[in-house]
Write a protein that holds these residues in place. Structure first.
Motif, PDB file in Angstrom:
ATOM      1  N   ARG B 388       0.877  -1.170   0.000  1.00 47.90           N
ATOM      2  CA  ARG B 388       0.000   0.000   0.000  1.00 47.90           C
ATOM      3  C   ARG B 388       0.916   1.223   0.000  1.00 47.90           C
ATOM      4  O   ARG B 388       1.888   1.263   0.752  1.00 47.90           O
ATOM      5  CB  ARG B 388      -0.855  -0.033   1.280  1.00 47.90           C
ATOM      6  CG  ARG B 388      -2.109   0.795   1.274  1.00 47.90           C
ATOM      7  CD  ARG B 388      -2.979   0.451   2.493  1.00 47.90           C
ATOM      8  NE  ARG B 388      -3.773  -0.768   2.300  1.00 47.90           N
ATOM      9  CZ  ARG B 388      -4.981  -0.783   1.728  1.00 47.90           C
ATOM     10  NH1 ARG B 388      -5.537   0.337   1.335  1.00 47.90           N
ATOM     11  NH2 ARG B 388      -5.623  -1.910   1.574  1.00 47.90           N
ATOM     12  N   TYR B 389       0.633   2.229  -0.848  1.00 48.54           N
ATOM     13  CA  TYR B 389       1.532   3.386  -0.907  1.00 48.54           C
ATOM     14  C   TYR B 389       1.676   4.034   0.460  1.00 48.54           C
ATOM     15  O   TYR B 389       0.693   4.162   1.201  1.00 48.54           O
ATOM     16  CB  TYR B 389       1.016   4.414  -1.911  1.00 48.54           C
ATOM     17  CG  TYR B 389       1.289   4.021  -3.354  1.00 48.54           C
ATOM     18  CD1 TYR B 389       2.585   4.004  -3.847  1.00 48.54           C
ATOM     19  CD2 TYR B 389       0.260   3.663  -4.206  1.00 48.54           C
ATOM     20  CE1 TYR B 389       2.843   3.644  -5.170  1.00 48.54           C
ATOM     21  CE2 TYR B 389       0.506   3.304  -5.522  1.00 48.54           C
ATOM     22  CZ  TYR B 389       1.804   3.298  -5.997  1.00 48.54           C
ATOM     23  OH  TYR B 389       2.061   2.946  -7.287  1.00 48.54           O
ATOM     24  N   ALA B 390       2.898   4.433   0.780  1.00 47.30           N
ATOM     25  CA  ALA B 390       3.147   5.103   2.056  1.00 47.30           C
ATOM     26  C   ALA B 390       2.395   6.433   2.097  1.00 47.30           C
ATOM     27  O   ALA B 390       1.776   6.779   3.104  1.00 47.30           O
ATOM     28  CB  ALA B 390       4.642   5.338   2.229  1.00 47.30           C
ATOM     29  N   VAL B 391       2.461   7.172   1.004  1.00 44.68           N
ATOM     30  CA  VAL B 391       1.723   8.431   0.933  1.00 44.68           C
ATOM     31  C   VAL B 391       0.464   8.161   0.117  1.00 44.68           C
ATOM     32  O   VAL B 391       0.513   8.077  -1.111  1.00 44.68           O
ATOM     33  CB  VAL B 391       2.557   9.539   0.257  1.00 44.68           C
ATOM     34  CG1 VAL B 391       1.775  10.843   0.261  1.00 44.68           C
ATOM     35  CG2 VAL B 391       3.880   9.713   0.981  1.00 44.68           C
ATOM     36  N   ILE B 392      -0.650   7.985   0.815  1.00 47.90           N
ATOM     37  CA  ILE B 392      -1.864   7.674   0.066  1.00 47.90           C
ATOM     38  C   ILE B 392      -2.577   8.949  -0.377  1.00 47.90           C
ATOM     39  O   ILE B 392      -3.503   8.902  -1.164  1.00 47.90           O
ATOM     40  CB  ILE B 392      -2.834   6.770   0.863  1.00 47.90           C
ATOM     41  CG1 ILE B 392      -3.258   7.463   2.162  1.00 47.90           C
ATOM     42  CG2 ILE B 392      -2.220   5.414   1.141  1.00 47.90           C
ATOM     43  CD1 ILE B 392      -4.476   6.818   2.778  1.00 47.90           C
ATOM     44  N   GLY B 393      -2.134  10.094   0.150  1.00 48.44           N
ATOM     45  CA  GLY B 393      -2.771  11.359  -0.227  1.00 48.44           C
ATOM     46  C   GLY B 393      -1.954  12.078  -1.287  1.00 48.44           C
ATOM     47  O   GLY B 393      -1.259  11.459  -2.072  1.00 48.44           O
ATOM     48  N   HIS B 394      -2.057  13.406  -1.283  1.00 53.02           N
ATOM     49  CA  HIS B 394      -1.372  14.191  -2.307  1.00 53.02           C
ATOM     50  C   HIS B 394       0.089  14.374  -1.972  1.00 53.02           C
ATOM     51  O   HIS B 394       0.461  14.525  -0.821  1.00 53.02           O
ATOM     52  CB  HIS B 394      -2.046  15.553  -2.447  1.00 53.02           C
ATOM     53  CG  HIS B 394      -3.366  15.455  -3.118  1.00 53.02           C
ATOM     54  ND1 HIS B 394      -3.493  15.325  -4.465  1.00 53.02           N
ATOM     55  CD2 HIS B 394      -4.618  15.409  -2.616  1.00 53.02           C
ATOM     56  CE1 HIS B 394      -4.774  15.227  -4.785  1.00 53.02           C
ATOM     57  NE2 HIS B 394      -5.476  15.275  -3.672  1.00 53.02           N
ATOM     58  N   ASP B 395       0.913  14.381  -3.011  1.00 57.42           N
ATOM     59  CA  ASP B 395       2.354  14.537  -2.805  1.00 57.42           C
ATOM     60  C   ASP B 395       2.977  15.063  -4.096  1.00 57.42           C
ATOM     61  O   ASP B 395       4.126  14.752  -4.413  1.00 57.42           O
ATOM     62  CB  ASP B 395       2.933  13.162  -2.419  1.00 57.42           C
ATOM     63  CG  ASP B 395       4.359  13.288  -1.893  1.00 57.42           C
ATOM     64  OD1 ASP B 395       4.695  14.353  -1.337  1.00 57.42           O
ATOM     65  OD2 ASP B 395       5.129  12.328  -2.059  1.00 57.42           O
ATOM     66  N   GLU B 396       2.207  15.855  -4.853  1.00 53.18           N
ATOM     67  CA  GLU B 396       2.669  16.301  -6.158  1.00 53.18           C
ATOM     68  C   GLU B 396       3.818  17.301  -6.041  1.00 53.18           C
ATOM     69  O   GLU B 396       3.940  18.007  -5.041  1.00 53.18           O
ATOM     70  CB  GLU B 396       1.510  16.954  -6.934  1.00 53.18           C
ATOM     71  CG  GLU B 396       0.406  15.994  -7.345  1.00 53.18           C
ATOM     72  CD  GLU B 396      -0.751  15.927  -6.353  1.00 53.18           C
ATOM     73  OE1 GLU B 396      -0.554  16.312  -5.171  1.00 53.18           O
ATOM     74  OE2 GLU B 396      -1.850  15.484  -6.750  1.00 53.18           O
ATOM     75  N   HIS B 397       4.632  17.382  -7.098  1.00 48.65           N
ATOM     76  CA  HIS B 397       5.736  18.339  -7.114  1.00 48.65           C
ATOM     77  C   HIS B 397       5.386  19.648  -7.802  1.00 48.65           C
ATOM     78  O   HIS B 397       6.000  20.671  -7.537  1.00 48.65           O
ATOM     79  CB  HIS B 397       6.965  17.715  -7.780  1.00 48.65           C
ATOM     80  CG  HIS B 397       7.629  16.687  -6.932  1.00 48.65           C
ATOM     81  ND1 HIS B 397       8.439  17.016  -5.869  1.00 48.65           N
ATOM     82  CD2 HIS B 397       7.567  15.341  -6.943  1.00 48.65           C
ATOM     83  CE1 HIS B 397       8.877  15.911  -5.282  1.00 48.65           C
ATOM     84  NE2 HIS B 397       8.350  14.877  -5.916  1.00 48.65           N
ATOM     85  N   PHE B 398       4.458  19.581  -8.748  1.00 52.34           N
ATOM     86  CA  PHE B 398       4.074  20.824  -9.439  1.00 52.34           C
ATOM     87  C   PHE B 398       2.671  20.656 -10.023  1.00 52.34           C
ATOM     88  O   PHE B 398       2.084  19.562  -9.945  1.00 52.34           O
ATOM     89  CB  PHE B 398       5.096  21.208 -10.528  1.00 52.34           C
ATOM     90  CG  PHE B 398       5.230  20.217 -11.648  1.00 52.34           C
ATOM     91  CD1 PHE B 398       4.545  20.398 -12.851  1.00 52.34           C
ATOM     92  CD2 PHE B 398       6.057  19.104 -11.526  1.00 52.34           C
ATOM     93  CE1 PHE B 398       4.681  19.477 -13.891  1.00 52.34           C
ATOM     94  CE2 PHE B 398       6.198  18.188 -12.568  1.00 52.34           C
ATOM     95  CZ  PHE B 398       5.508  18.382 -13.746  1.00 52.34           C
ATOM     96  N   ILE B 399       2.162  21.756 -10.561  1.00 52.68           N
ATOM     97  CA  ILE B 399       0.858  21.717 -11.224  1.00 52.68           C
ATOM     98  C   ILE B 399       1.106  21.845 -12.718  1.00 52.68           C
ATOM     99  O   ILE B 399       1.824  22.758 -13.155  1.00 52.68           O
ATOM    100  CB  ILE B 399      -0.061  22.854 -10.729  1.00 52.68           C
ATOM    101  CG1 ILE B 399      -0.371  22.670  -9.231  1.00 52.68           C
ATOM    102  CG2 ILE B 399      -1.358  22.907 -11.538  1.00 52.68           C
ATOM    103  CD1 ILE B 399      -1.224  23.773  -8.627  1.00 52.68           C
ATOM    104  N   CYS B 400       0.552  20.935 -13.485  1.00 51.21           N
ATOM    105  CA  CYS B 400       0.621  21.038 -14.947  1.00 51.21           C
ATOM    106  C   CYS B 400      -0.711  21.596 -15.426  1.00 51.21           C
ATOM    107  O   CYS B 400      -1.760  20.997 -15.204  1.00 51.21           O
ATOM    108  CB  CYS B 400       0.897  19.658 -15.548  1.00 51.21           C
ATOM    109  SG  CYS B 400       0.736  19.650 -17.346  1.00 51.21           S
TER     110      CYS B 400
END
Lengths: 518, 518
Positions: B388-400
């Motif tokens: 199961r992903y450790a970060v199940i929420g948002h973790d984005e680096h930028f907005i496209c």
């Protein structure tokens, strides 16, 4: 007509102190206008009668009656407002105002606009806007009836376009109000499902959008949804304009009244559209193109035909005013032959004209039809507008934002900015607001915007999305022109039409139109 | 990985005080996450090995190396920034900073961002944004090389889509960053000219735009511009998502984490698209449709096939995690047969599946391919992300913002708002900014926006117009988020790509991009 004269006098004084910087904004019937050059087609009273054998006098009479009826409805508004102004402190003002509105405008005022007039006077801009939107609604409601006497008599119907090999006519005139009567008057062409009008400042149409619209029609054609369109073509027309009276001031504002620049820019877009479609769907797929020019003082037409390779030439065109003058004394037959010969010579000069099938010169036939049709409009201006329009500049009543209004097409009736978002269309809107600053806002009147979008009733949810788009555009307009909005001078309404005619310019109640949440 | 852990710890404390209102914003690896339910496909160590016979272990290894390479480049940024922070008042700071940037980020800092650090410290947000854009540029530049080990090994290539009767795959996932690795990872489908991704908050794609894009492809097909596409179909796929660990908090923000609502809304759009095309181009013209669901904690797939009438059903779908569990101990052949049987049974249960030619169940074959392909991704998460992903929420680096980035597709790499104007796409952007408020802005870091538009090099002037659109969108973003712009925290760059691949995410210098005058 009294109102008209007063209005002109008023505009003249309102506009006198405006800077003159080559941008044609605001009506300017100034001294020079009265010393304008004679109509190059014919000068009435100068030994000539100006009764051309190919002119449809009955059609002209019907169009004149239509023009006077529609203009009369809009001009009554200011007249009524002036009467209200004089009576706003009377004890029976509300009754007087409602009686006047019913008699003259076929509407009623919202009570909230009247009942406190005795305290602080009425809000003229709000009354003007209310009456304008009511009048637009009335004109749309009565459009079929109003246009019945001339609609079928127009010499270029959808069937005539088909006879020239055209299944779809996509016209981009300038946003300028003086071109908004282009189809029924200047080109004598009937509105129909086959005709689309998208106006842009400077006629600088959106190539990507036009590729998409060409694609849609082409697929409709291939899938049999356009009966009779086999072997027929899509024709894209751009329309520039100029002013023979004031070339430096009353030409196209978007091109700084620089006619040559307007022509070159329009040609560039038309060539780009052809190249885009040819590159995407294969050589030979591109739509046909044609460039038209209109002298907005005379409504006289110029036709630039594409050569055999589809290239347009800025300095090679057919001139309707010249052909009117050359054929004035002839018999109808001789005049026809003369025009036909001129078209053939022009096509030879170009080395042929763009066609799908070799030998089928549909565009040349259409050019001949439009030039012949335009002779009637040239004579219309000569006879009913004293050889040259009295108001050669701007004189619009409102701004139409979004999609065109096929049921209301009349010179200087509105400024039309074709757009989907204010973000993309801001420059076009700014030109419109600048025009209305001179026409209305400086006088304390309204900035009236009709935000109109057409939807396809064949697409589920499209009507609701068109309404949401309308309200989104209104919100963006209010943000952009907050200066006028805060003063209560910006009046915007949303209306939607079905592309397939089941609903026509239906005004949308703000309360109904709140975007649905999820 | 140290950086990663530090980052998570930091986010945890930064997010702890955020209100919990059902909107899934900000990474929240909180206590509950650690007591999340076991992976329904397989729990490693619970008497099972979780080595499925149909999983491509070599492909998984190649994808893991890719994921670590790309994530490593982005994660190095914060690590470098922290080092710079510690040294910003050193006398040789500029040299140290440049050396670190060259070594770790393959870039250099603009001198202007460094030389006054000794006076007032560095602008961390500006450095972060500079490094981010440099890293995006580097990832795009190295994309072919980075992806070479797995690209051709992906089990669903354009030719496989063709074998299932699909010439064009048009996918609309949610804008959510957790879905931005959908194609190569979750669906193991290779990017190609035949595949388009347009992400919208809540997967609520634009029906009118999709009708236009279907029309374009259909005409390309009919005009022979899509070789081998005869008899093949256009497939529109909408992708909803949910979180099995935190259904109420980490589901789709646009639908308030209400899964059933997300499914119904997506089905409604897909049905509307079919109806729109059928109504416009004749019954039977409509594209095929499919609905997919992704459990973003596990990357496990749900496939909703359309029934014989093209209707989708919210509660009838194939579940890849279940099929993984059911086939885990089997031989490859037996597992294949089991999945095939499940698909056939599902199709029978639906009373058949939507097809163009009767008997040709291309969609069912594609469903089977995607489910089989997804088994590898399920095992990828089990093995490389502890089930199961450790970060199940948002973790984005930028907005496209604008068009997708086919050369950079990775889970939680960026939030993607597909739009042409901020006016239309504001709601999607607002969700993105809310996410970055939690991820970056509250910590003093940047709001980085890559504004990216794709143009067609076959359309003259299209590149310049794409650039102008980019700058117009940046201006609208600056106006909308003036609060962050005024603080110097909003960093936006414009990039353009050619639809036909000659130019890929080319950053555009602001000075070059001023709209051309007429």
């Amino acid at each position: 007509m009294d109102t008209r004269k007063r209005q002109l006098a008023l505009q003249r004084s309102a506009l006198a102190h405006l800077p003159r910087h080559g941008m044609a904004v605001g009506a300017r019937p100034t001294l020079e206008a009265r010393t304008a050059p004679p109509n190059p087609a014919c000068v009435p009273g100068a030994g000539q009668f100006c009764r051309h054998p190919l002119v449809d006098a009955a059609l002209n009479a019907a169009l004149l009656a239509y023009e006077q009826t529609v203009r009369g409805r809009f001009e009554a508004i200011e007249d009524v407002l002036r009467s209200l102004s004089a009576r706003q402190h009377d004890r029976d003002f509300v009754e007087q105002a409602q009686a006047l509105a019913r008699q003259r405008l076929d509407t009623e005022w919202p009570l909230s606009l009247l009942e406190h007039a005795w305290v602080a006077g009425v809000d003229m801009a709000a009354l003007q806007a209310h009456a304008l939107f009511a009048t637009i609604e009335r004109c749309v409601r009565l459009a079929d009836q109003d246009r019945a006497p001339w609609m079928d008599r127009l010499p270029v119907q959808a069937a005539d376009l088909r006879a020239c090999g055209i299944h779809t006519l996509d016209v981009s005139p300038c946003a300028d109000g003086r071109l908004q009567g282009l189809l029924p008057f200047v080109l004598r062409t009937a509105p129909s499902e086959a005709v689309a009008v998208k106006a842009y400042a400077g006629a600088l149409f959106d190539v990507e959008l036009d590729v998409a619209e060409w694609t849609q029609r082409e697929l409709e054609r291939l899938s049999g949804a356009l009966p009779g369109a086999e072997g027929a073509d899509y024709l894209k027309v751009a329309v520039y304009h100029f002013s023979s009276s004031h070339p430096q001031h009353e030409g196209c504002a978007a091109h700084g009244s620089h006619d040559a620049r307007a022509v070159v820019a329009a040609i560039e877009r038309l060539h780009a559209l052809r190249e885009a479609v040819n590159n995407t769907y294969g050589e030979g797929a591109a739509p046909l193109v044609m460039l038209l020019g209109v002298d907005t003082d005379l409504d006289a037409l110029r036709v630039h035909l594409p050569d055999a390779c589809g290239r347009l030439h800025a300095d090679r065109f057919l001139d309707a005013a010249t052909l009117y003058r050359e054929t004035l004394g002839m018999s109808a037959d001789a005049a026809h032959r003369h025009i036909e010969t001129a078209v053939v010579a022009h096509v030879q000069d170009l080395g042929g004209v763009l066609t799908r099938q070799p030998g089928d010169e549909g565009l040349a036939r259409l050019a001949q039809r439009w030039i012949t049709a335009n002779l009637s409009q040239i004579e219309y201006v000569i006879q009913h507008h004293a050889g040259r329009y009295a108001v050669i500049g701007h004189d619009e009543h409102f701004i139409c934002v979004g999609d065109a209004l096929p049921s209301l097409q009349l010179r200087n009736q509105y400024y039309h900015a074709h757009l989907d978002t204010v973000e993309e269309g801001a420059a076009d809107l700014d030109v419109g607001v600048k025009i209305f600053t001179a026409l209305n806002l400086r006088r304390g009147l309204a900035l009236p915007m009709l935000v109109h979008f057409t939807y396809s009733s064949r697409v589920p949810g499209a009507r609701q999305r068109a309404i949401e788009r309308g309200h989104r555009v209104v919100a963006a307009i209010r943000a952009r022109y907050a200066h006028w909005d805060e003063r209560g001078r910006l009046h915007a309404r949303v209306a939607v039409s079905d592309r397939y005619g089941r609903e026509r310019v239906a005004f949308v109640d703000e309360a109904v139109a709140a975007p649905a949440g999820h």
